[in-house]
Enzyme design. Sequence first.
Site, PDB file in Angstrom:
ATOM      1  N   HIS A  73     -49.908 -34.363  54.686  1.00 32.17           N
ATOM      2  CA  HIS A  73     -49.194 -35.209  53.729  1.00 32.17           C
ATOM      3  C   HIS A  73     -47.689 -34.967  53.829  1.00 32.17           C
ATOM      4  CE1 HIS A  73     -47.444 -36.227  49.765  1.00 32.17           C
ATOM      5  NE2 HIS A  73     -48.311 -37.223  49.801  1.00 32.17           N
ATOM      6  N   HIS A  74     -47.282 -33.692  53.824  1.00 32.70           N
ATOM      7  CA  HIS A  74     -45.873 -33.370  54.056  1.00 32.70           C
ATOM      8  C   HIS A  74     -45.745 -31.905  54.455  1.00 32.70           C
ATOM      9  CE1 HIS A  74     -45.910 -32.075  49.701  1.00 32.70           C
ATOM     10  NE2 HIS A  74     -45.127 -31.135  50.186  1.00 32.70           N
ATOM     11  N   GLN A 149     -44.682 -24.540  54.961  1.00 35.23           N
ATOM     12  CA  GLN A 149     -45.682 -24.988  53.997  1.00 35.23           C
ATOM     13  C   GLN A 149     -46.160 -26.380  54.398  1.00 35.23           C
ATOM     14  OE1 GLN A 149     -44.698 -26.838  50.130  1.00 35.23           O
ATOM     15  NE2 GLN A 149     -45.682 -25.046  49.199  1.00 35.23           N
ATOM     16  N   HIS A 151     -48.861 -29.490  53.139  1.00 39.30           N
ATOM     17  CA  HIS A 151     -49.756 -30.039  52.127  1.00 39.30           C
ATOM     18  C   HIS A 151     -50.780 -30.920  52.826  1.00 39.30           C
ATOM     19  CE1 HIS A 151     -50.242 -33.177  48.657  1.00 39.30           C
ATOM     20  NE2 HIS A 151     -51.327 -32.416  48.788  1.00 39.30           N
ATOM     21  N   HIS A 218     -38.051 -38.579  48.850  1.00 44.21           N
ATOM     22  CA  HIS A 218     -39.477 -38.242  48.766  1.00 44.21           C
ATOM     23  C   HIS A 218     -40.025 -38.635  47.410  1.00 44.21           C
ATOM     24  CE1 HIS A 218     -43.293 -36.264  49.394  1.00 44.21           C
ATOM     25  NE2 HIS A 218     -43.140 -35.589  48.265  1.00 44.21           N
ATOM     26  N   HIS A 220     -44.267 -40.002  45.869  1.00 42.51           N
ATOM     27  CA  HIS A 220     -45.636 -40.306  46.267  1.00 42.51           C
ATOM     28  C   HIS A 220     -45.813 -41.825  46.235  1.00 42.51           C
ATOM     29  CE1 HIS A 220     -46.920 -35.931  45.119  1.00 42.51           C
ATOM     30  NE2 HIS A 220     -46.116 -35.994  46.159  1.00 42.51           N
ATOM     31  N   MET A 294     -43.607 -37.346  42.496  1.00 44.07           N
ATOM     32  CA  MET A 294     -42.407 -36.543  42.699  1.00 44.07           C
ATOM     33  C   MET A 294     -41.214 -37.479  42.841  1.00 44.07           C
ATOM     34  SD  MET A 294     -43.401 -33.428  45.280  1.00 44.07           S
ATOM     35  CE  MET A 294     -44.477 -32.099  44.759  1.00 44.07           C
TER      36      MET A 294
END
Length: 342
Positions: A73-74, A149, A151, A218, A220, A294
């Site tokens: 997703h990111h 990180q 997601h 960014h 969603h 977000m």
Amino acid sequence: MADSHMFPLVLFIIFSVFNVVTRCSDLRKFPLLMPNVYPYKDEFYVCTPIKIVPEKNFYIVGFEPNATMNVAHHMLLFGCSSLASYDEYWDCGEMADSESDGKLRKATPCAQGSHVIYAWARNAKLLKLPEDVGFLIGKDTPIKYLVLQIHYSKKFPEGLTDNSGLFLVYTERPQSKLAAVLLLAAGGRIPPKEITKMDVECKIYEDKVIYPFAYRTHTHSLGRVVSGYRVTRENGIDHWHLLGKRDPMTPQMFYPVFDETPILPGDKIAARCTMDSTSRDRFTEVGPTNNDEMCNFYLMYYVERGTPLDIASCYDKGPPNYYWRNNDELNNIPEKEASSLL
């Protein structure tokens, strides 16, 4: 660039291969990739670290994504002073309040000194920094670790693993301009059946001049427009200079800013996300999952002397508690321009 004890032997071997440089370049590539992780649940955030060689400085000058949006997703790349976990990888959904499920340690990406260096989503392409600009990490900085990180929004089929990530383009040759990222983010709650504006503002109090060169948006699924501005004041009137504006459903990469004018001490940076929930019957909270939202505007900049800003992020409460219009420090707000792609 990293101590080998922080990742498996196979990654160390890959690093050694990529460390071979051409005759005409001092640039190297480092593969910061997930160590074949298994996303065993929906909305899974996972982190993997590297420790930077402590006696050297390195300058990151480019980012080459090794990921696709149907898998990840990111991605976020953090610089850290210390780690919250020293495992090979861990569950790092830092916005979630849930306890560990017992399969992986649960911890934030960083224990101290967290800085966002790079972000990726929606099949964004590679990013090359301007000439003589680099992110300084290592010996003479607080950044002693890098943490990737990712997601994963959907659980993987049994037995299927992933090694998405980034190739970091770096050099040991000092760069004259030091890069950093300032994140503007709004919190809040989006009501159903409405167009909602999520606003955030950040004043530059530090005695530093920063030079913006790239921006990233960014959200969603509800995001329609994200815009960012440099706000200056003359004779009590605010002047709004557009830094960047984009449909966040397009590739969420770093794009060149619209205006490279330096941002001076006392100037403000402001961002807005316009959200469309007209087809949704429920309230939407700000949070980490696809069911949440977000509102983020990333500004990548450099300084020509000294160090980047001490502040790495600015947050405002968002709707229904905060809007530009109820901020006494802002006026002459470009309501229509900030909320439309036109």
